[in-house]
Design an enzyme around this catalytic site. Structure first.
Site, short mmCIF file in Angstrom:
data_model
loop_
_atom_site.label_atom_id
_atom_site.label_comp_id
_atom_site.label_asym_id
_atom_site.label_seq_id
_atom_site.Cartn_x
_atom_site.Cartn_y
_atom_site.Cartn_z
N ASP A 11 0.82 -1.22 0.00
CA ASP A 11 0.00 0.00 0.00
C ASP A 11 0.85 1.27 0.00
O ASP A 11 0.60 2.21 0.76
CB ASP A 11 -0.94 0.01 1.21
CG ASP A 11 -1.59 -1.33 1.48
OD1 ASP A 11 -1.94 -2.01 0.50
OD2 ASP A 11 -1.74 -1.70 2.66
N GLU A 68 -11.29 -1.50 -1.74
CA GLU A 68 -10.52 -0.78 -0.72
C GLU A 68 -9.75 0.36 -1.37
O GLU A 68 -9.82 0.59 -2.57
CB GLU A 68 -9.54 -1.74 -0.05
CG GLU A 68 -8.48 -2.27 -1.03
CD GLU A 68 -7.35 -3.00 -0.34
OE1 GLU A 68 -7.58 -3.57 0.73
OE2 GLU A 68 -6.25 -3.01 -0.90
#
Length: 374
Positions: A53, A229
């Site tokens: 991420d 997400e």
């Protein structure tokens, strides 16, 4: 070796891009000189620097990166780390913005520190951290996992807690976006995507966190149903664009658009605009969601994951996309006789982003040397 000519983003770094464009030292590269930037993904190949991420921010003549540190799934991780680079090729550890070993026992955000982001807004750096309280009864801190907001005058910290948790329920992957009028918006995930207005001074949401998109939204594509997400919002030509990720078929990035920062949102493309998908990689996630994992074709790249992206100012002064790239053991890198140890852990990767015909595109994912001319 592939050459990629990036499109010059006329006006892209203007007032409509406040959150991204007002980073100190960010300005367009001008003049008649020709430059080349050469890169090969994954950029990092060091298990000691492994993160998921990735979120990069440029400040003056350096780039800083934060992300989810290992271990990711098995319990608490060490905290929120910061990497630094002078050239977007060579990265090193700078510091820990949050060092879990130094937190007091009663700290309510001592969990797994997923997907932190740093945004420069209104003259300060704002750090969103997703975490919860690890206890004997809840060793992963998931029952209290939510969003915490910190601020600092310097990108390297120290960061001071402003408020948290920002929402009363499980939420994750928080991001911030400042519009031209100075209003700041808060977006996050949590079995779907959420949105709200936020007052950064108090760190409080000024509207309820509304869930506006479910992973099983009726009438929406099946490739979302495993999970969605990682929202990231940007504005161009009066339209708001939201990048988000899904892991139903591997790790892919979808794109939404709206004329209002709080929607309604619609898909720009019926298919993801970026990412990797492999039938043999975690097919149970698609099956559990009711998706036939055999009805799509594998992408040609050697990855099993390229997702959860964020945008940043690249070497050419234009917008690039970062995320984690992870090698697929059943498809080794073409320049490796065997998949190296770093290929089994998530590593940093990025690609140019370009705007054409009223929408954004992302190159790649690539795995051979790329040359960007500007």
């Amino acid at each position: 070796m592939k050459k990629v000519k990036t499109l010059l983003f006329i006006g892209l770094l203007g007032i409509s891009m406040t959150s991204l464009a007002q980073q100190p030292g960010v300005e367009k590269i001008a003049g008649g000189k020709t430059h080349e930037f050469r890169y090969t993904n994954p950029i990092t190949r060091d298990t000691a620097l492994s993160m998921r991420d990735h979120c990069i921010i440029k400040v003056e003549n350096k780039w800083y990166c934060t992300g989810t540190s290992n271990p990711v799934w098995t319990g608490p991780n060490p905290g929120v780390r910061l990497l630094v680079s002078d050239d977007l090729i060579h990265w090193k550890q700078h510091s820990w913005l949050i060092d879990a070993s130094k937190l007091p026992e009663d700290c309510p955000y001592n969990g797994r520190f997923w997907a932190p982001e740093i945004h420069y807004i209104q003259g300060k750096y704002w750090l969103t951290v997703n975490s919860g309280k690890v206890t004997k009864e809840d060793p992963k801190g998931m029952s209290t996992h939510s969003v915490w907001l910190f601020s600092s005058d310097e990108v390297t910290g120290p960061y001071v807690l402003v408020n948290g948790p920002l929402t009363p329920q499980y939420n994750n992957d928080a991001t911030l976006f400042e519009d031209e009028d100075g209003q700041v918006y808060f977006y996050c995930s949590g079995n779907g995507l959420f949105q709200a207005k936020i007052d950064l001074t108090t760190g409080k949401l000024t509207t309820p966190a509304e869930k506006f998109l479910d992973k099983k939204q009726p009438g929406w594509p099946e490739w979302m149903i495993g999970g969605i997400e990682g929202p990231f919002v940007i504005k161009r030509d009066g339209t708001y664009f939201m990048f988000f990720s899904t892991w139903t078929r591997g790790y892919e990035v979808g794109l939404l658009k709206s004329k209002n920062p709080l929607g309604p949102w619609e898909l720009v493309s019926d298919e993801p605009i970026f990412g990797t998908r492999k039938k043999g990689y975690r097919p149970e996630l698609a099956i559990e969601g009711g998706y036939d994992h055999l009805k799509f074709q594998d992408t040609e790249d050697p990855y099993c994951e390229t997702g959860h992206n964020a945008l940043f100012i690249g070497p050419d002064g234009n917008i690039w996309s970062s995320c984690h790239y992870m090698g697929y053991e059943k498809r080794p890198y073409p320049y490796c006789s065997e998949l190296q140890d770093w290929g089994k852990t998530p590593q940093m990767g990025y690609e140019p982003v370009y705007y054409e015909n009223g929408r954004f595109y992302i190159k790649g994912p690539t795995w051979t040397e790329q040359v960007v001319e500007y």
